[in-house]
Design a protein around this motif. Structure first.
Motif, PDB file in Angstrom:
ATOM      1  N   LYS A 273     -29.372   0.378  54.800  1.00  0.00           N
ATOM      2  CA  LYS A 273     -29.192  -0.955  54.205  1.00  0.00           C
ATOM      3  C   LYS A 273     -29.657  -0.942  52.750  1.00  0.00           C
ATOM      4  O   LYS A 273     -28.985  -1.498  51.879  1.00  0.00           O
ATOM      5  CB  LYS A 273     -29.967  -2.010  54.991  1.00  0.00           C
ATOM      6  N   ASP A 274     -30.813  -0.327  52.474  1.00  0.00           N
ATOM      7  CA  ASP A 274     -31.299  -0.223  51.103  1.00  0.00           C
ATOM      8  C   ASP A 274     -30.254   0.443  50.210  1.00  0.00           C
ATOM      9  O   ASP A 274     -29.936  -0.042  49.120  1.00  0.00           O
ATOM     10  CB  ASP A 274     -32.589   0.601  51.027  1.00  0.00           C
ATOM     11  N   ARG A 275     -29.751   1.567  50.669  1.00  0.00           N
ATOM     12  CA  ARG A 275     -28.767   2.326  49.887  1.00  0.00           C
ATOM     13  C   ARG A 275     -27.515   1.493  49.634  1.00  0.00           C
ATOM     14  O   ARG A 275     -26.988   1.465  48.528  1.00  0.00           O
ATOM     15  CB  ARG A 275     -28.407   3.617  50.622  1.00  0.00           C
ATOM     16  N   ASP A 276     -27.032   0.801  50.654  1.00  0.00           N
ATOM     17  CA  ASP A 276     -25.820  -0.003  50.517  1.00  0.00           C
ATOM     18  C   ASP A 276     -26.038  -1.169  49.546  1.00  0.00           C
ATOM     19  O   ASP A 276     -25.220  -1.391  48.652  1.00  0.00           O
ATOM     20  CB  ASP A 276     -25.385  -0.520  51.893  1.00  0.00           C
ATOM     21  N   ILE A 277     -27.125  -1.900  49.711  1.00  0.00           N
ATOM     22  CA  ILE A 277     -27.411  -3.043  48.833  1.00  0.00           C
ATOM     23  C   ILE A 277     -27.624  -2.559  47.402  1.00  0.00           C
ATOM     24  O   ILE A 277     -27.166  -3.187  46.439  1.00  0.00           O
ATOM     25  CB  ILE A 277     -28.635  -3.832  49.338  1.00  0.00           C
ATOM     26  N   PHE A 278     -28.311  -1.446  47.244  1.00  0.00           N
ATOM     27  CA  PHE A 278     -28.550  -0.859  45.927  1.00  0.00           C
ATOM     28  C   PHE A 278     -27.215  -0.524  45.248  1.00  0.00           C
ATOM     29  O   PHE A 278     -26.969  -0.903  44.099  1.00  0.00           O
ATOM     30  CB  PHE A 278     -29.416   0.393  46.104  1.00  0.00           C
ATOM     31  N   ALA A 279     -26.331   0.174  45.946  1.00  0.00           N
ATOM     32  CA  ALA A 279     -25.029   0.545  45.382  1.00  0.00           C
ATOM     33  C   ALA A 279     -24.189  -0.697  45.082  1.00  0.00           C
ATOM     34  O   ALA A 279     -23.516  -0.760  44.044  1.00  0.00           O
ATOM     35  CB  ALA A 279     -24.284   1.489  46.332  1.00  0.00           C
ATOM     36  N   ARG A 280     -24.223  -1.697  45.961  1.00  0.00           N
ATOM     37  CA  ARG A 280     -23.487  -2.938  45.711  1.00  0.00           C
ATOM     38  C   ARG A 280     -24.003  -3.627  44.446  1.00  0.00           C
ATOM     39  O   ARG A 280     -23.232  -4.165  43.657  1.00  0.00           O
ATOM     40  CB  ARG A 280     -23.581  -3.880  46.906  1.00  0.00           C
ATOM     41  N   THR A 281     -25.307  -3.599  44.267  1.00  0.00           N
ATOM     42  CA  THR A 281     -25.897  -4.211  43.078  1.00  0.00           C
ATOM     43  C   THR A 281     -25.446  -3.475  41.820  1.00  0.00           C
ATOM     44  O   THR A 281     -25.097  -4.104  40.815  1.00  0.00           O
ATOM     45  CB  THR A 281     -27.435  -4.229  43.177  1.00  0.00           C
ATOM     46  N   LEU A 282     -25.435  -2.161  41.871  1.00  0.00           N
ATOM     47  CA  LEU A 282     -24.971  -1.383  40.719  1.00  0.00           C
ATOM     48  C   LEU A 282     -23.511  -1.697  40.406  1.00  0.00           C
ATOM     49  O   LEU A 282     -23.125  -1.836  39.240  1.00  0.00           O
ATOM     50  CB  LEU A 282     -25.157   0.111  40.961  1.00  0.00           C
ATOM     51  N   TRP A 283     -22.705  -1.824  41.440  1.00  0.00           N
ATOM     52  CA  TRP A 283     -21.309  -2.186  41.231  1.00  0.00           C
ATOM     53  C   TRP A 283     -21.222  -3.573  40.585  1.00  0.00           C
ATOM     54  O   TRP A 283     -20.505  -3.766  39.605  1.00  0.00           O
ATOM     55  CB  TRP A 283     -20.538  -2.162  42.556  1.00  0.00           C
ATOM     56  N   GLY A 284     -21.975  -4.517  41.103  1.00  0.00           N
ATOM     57  CA  GLY A 284     -21.923  -5.888  40.594  1.00  0.00           C
ATOM     58  C   GLY A 284     -22.471  -6.048  39.192  1.00  0.00           C
ATOM     59  O   GLY A 284     -21.997  -6.866  38.411  1.00  0.00           O
ATOM     60  N   GLU A 285     -23.468  -5.262  38.855  1.00  0.00           N
ATOM     61  CA  GLU A 285     -24.129  -5.398  37.555  1.00  0.00           C
ATOM     62  C   GLU A 285     -23.561  -4.473  36.483  1.00  0.00           C
ATOM     63  O   GLU A 285     -23.647  -4.797  35.302  1.00  0.00           O
ATOM     64  CB  GLU A 285     -25.628  -5.104  37.704  1.00  0.00           C
ATOM     65  N   ALA A 286     -23.014  -3.308  36.878  1.00  0.00           N
ATOM     66  CA  ALA A 286     -22.711  -2.303  35.856  1.00  0.00           C
ATOM     67  C   ALA A 286     -21.472  -1.459  36.134  1.00  0.00           C
ATOM     68  O   ALA A 286     -21.360  -0.354  35.608  1.00  0.00           O
ATOM     69  CB  ALA A 286     -23.929  -1.383  35.698  1.00  0.00           C
ATOM     70  N   ARG A 287     -20.529  -1.948  36.899  1.00  0.00           N
ATOM     71  CA  ARG A 287     -19.376  -1.108  37.245  1.00  0.00           C
ATOM     72  C   ARG A 287     -18.570  -0.677  36.031  1.00  0.00           C
ATOM     73  O   ARG A 287     -17.950   0.371  36.049  1.00  0.00           O
ATOM     74  CB  ARG A 287     -18.487  -1.792  38.275  1.00  0.00           C
ATOM     75  N   GLY A 288     -18.591  -1.422  34.949  1.00  0.00           N
ATOM     76  CA  GLY A 288     -17.840  -1.061  33.757  1.00  0.00           C
ATOM     77  C   GLY A 288     -18.580  -0.117  32.828  1.00  0.00           C
ATOM     78  O   GLY A 288     -18.069   0.256  31.777  1.00  0.00           O
TER      79      GLY A 288
ATOM     80  N   CYS B 282     -25.495 -10.906  40.053  1.00  0.00           N
ATOM     81  CA  CYS B 282     -24.358 -10.623  40.930  1.00  0.00           C
ATOM     82  C   CYS B 282     -24.591 -11.127  42.351  1.00  0.00           C
ATOM     83  O   CYS B 282     -23.638 -11.336  43.098  1.00  0.00           O
ATOM     84  CB  CYS B 282     -24.033  -9.135  40.918  1.00  0.00           C
ATOM     85  N   TRP B 283     -25.850 -11.342  42.740  1.00  0.00           N
ATOM     86  CA  TRP B 283     -26.168 -11.837  44.079  1.00  0.00           C
ATOM     87  C   TRP B 283     -26.292 -13.363  44.137  1.00  0.00           C
ATOM     88  O   TRP B 283     -26.534 -13.928  45.202  1.00  0.00           O
ATOM     89  CB  TRP B 283     -27.452 -11.196  44.608  1.00  0.00           C
TER      90      TRP B 283
ATOM     91  N   ASN C 164     -18.955 -11.975  41.451  1.00  0.00           N
ATOM     92  CA  ASN C 164     -19.156 -10.744  42.222  1.00  0.00           C
ATOM     93  C   ASN C 164     -19.637 -10.999  43.646  1.00  0.00           C
ATOM     94  O   ASN C 164     -19.537 -10.122  44.494  1.00  0.00           O
ATOM     95  CB  ASN C 164     -20.191  -9.855  41.520  1.00  0.00           C
ATOM     96  N   PHE C 165     -20.185 -12.180  43.894  1.00  0.00           N
ATOM     97  CA  PHE C 165     -20.860 -12.430  45.171  1.00  0.00           C
ATOM     98  C   PHE C 165     -19.945 -12.222  46.377  1.00  0.00           C
ATOM     99  O   PHE C 165     -20.369 -11.646  47.382  1.00  0.00           O
ATOM    100  CB  PHE C 165     -21.477 -13.828  45.209  1.00  0.00           C
ATOM    101  N   ASP C 166     -18.706 -12.662  46.298  1.00  0.00           N
ATOM    102  CA  ASP C 166     -17.802 -12.493  47.446  1.00  0.00           C
ATOM    103  C   ASP C 166     -17.593 -11.014  47.783  1.00  0.00           C
ATOM    104  O   ASP C 166     -17.434 -10.657  48.946  1.00  0.00           O
ATOM    105  CB  ASP C 166     -16.447 -13.151  47.182  1.00  0.00           C
ATOM    106  N   TYR C 167     -17.607 -10.151  46.781  1.00  0.00           N
ATOM    107  CA  TYR C 167     -17.472  -8.719  47.019  1.00  0.00           C
ATOM    108  C   TYR C 167     -18.760  -8.141  47.608  1.00  0.00           C
ATOM    109  O   TYR C 167     -18.732  -7.362  48.554  1.00  0.00           O
ATOM    110  CB  TYR C 167     -17.131  -7.990  45.716  1.00  0.00           C
ATOM    111  N   LEU C 168     -19.878  -8.536  47.034  1.00  0.00           N
ATOM    112  CA  LEU C 168     -21.150  -7.980  47.491  1.00  0.00           C
ATOM    113  C   LEU C 168     -21.493  -8.425  48.899  1.00  0.00           C
ATOM    114  O   LEU C 168     -22.105  -7.680  49.660  1.00  0.00           O
ATOM    115  CB  LEU C 168     -22.279  -8.367  46.535  1.00  0.00           C
TER     116      LEU C 168
END
Length: 141
Positions: free
Chosen positions: A6-21, A63-64, A70-74
């Motif tokens: 769960k930590d890994r998934d939430i962490f990766a989702r946060t990175l996507w939401g905050e810095a995917r570009g 993003c959260w 981004n929230f709907d994706y996360l």
């Protein structure tokens, strides 16, 4: 510290939401700012406990926030594009494992330079890095 799936998934989702570009380097920098909060050394940190707790602490990572685009994706309501998410997972895994050095020099905060003005806290903090669309800070009062 034990890192759960769960930590890994939430962490990766946060990175996507905050810095995917930002590409891998930018995502690693954001990941280190999060890890620096996780590793703050306090028994009960106000930032939250573990990667999931830190990432989902209220109003810490926009993003959260409900209403953020981004929230709907996360939250899983919409699928995150697989290729983009794979890069965020790589960044998360590399930082969790300590395989890449901290380019932020201990930063615990950052903001996107696209913001109309810098947050008030940034005026009293030590800027450590400007990378891509983000500026990183430590020693935030």
């Amino acid at each position: 510290m034990t890192t759960t799936d769960k930590d890994r998934d939430i962490f990766a989702r946060t990175l996507w939401g905050e810095a995917r570009g930002e590409g891998l380097a930018g995502q690693i920098a954001v990941a280190w700012a999060i890890r620096n909060r996780v590793d703050d050394g306090r028994t009960k940190s106000w930032w939250g406990e573990g990667y999931a707790g830190v990432c989902q602490a209220p109003y810490q990572f926009s993003c959260w926030n409900n209403g953020d685009p981004n929230f709907d994706y996360l939250s899983g309501a919409k699928p995150i594009p697989t290729r983009e998410f794979a890069l965020a997972q790589i960044a998360a895994d590399e930082v969790i494992a300590g395989n890449v050095p901290d380019p932020t020099d201990g930063a615990t905060h950052y903001y996107a330079i696209a913001m109309p003005e810098a947050p008030a806290w940034a005026t009293k903090a030590k800027q450590t890095l400007m990378l891509g669309g983000h500026v990183f800070f430590r020693d935030v009062p």
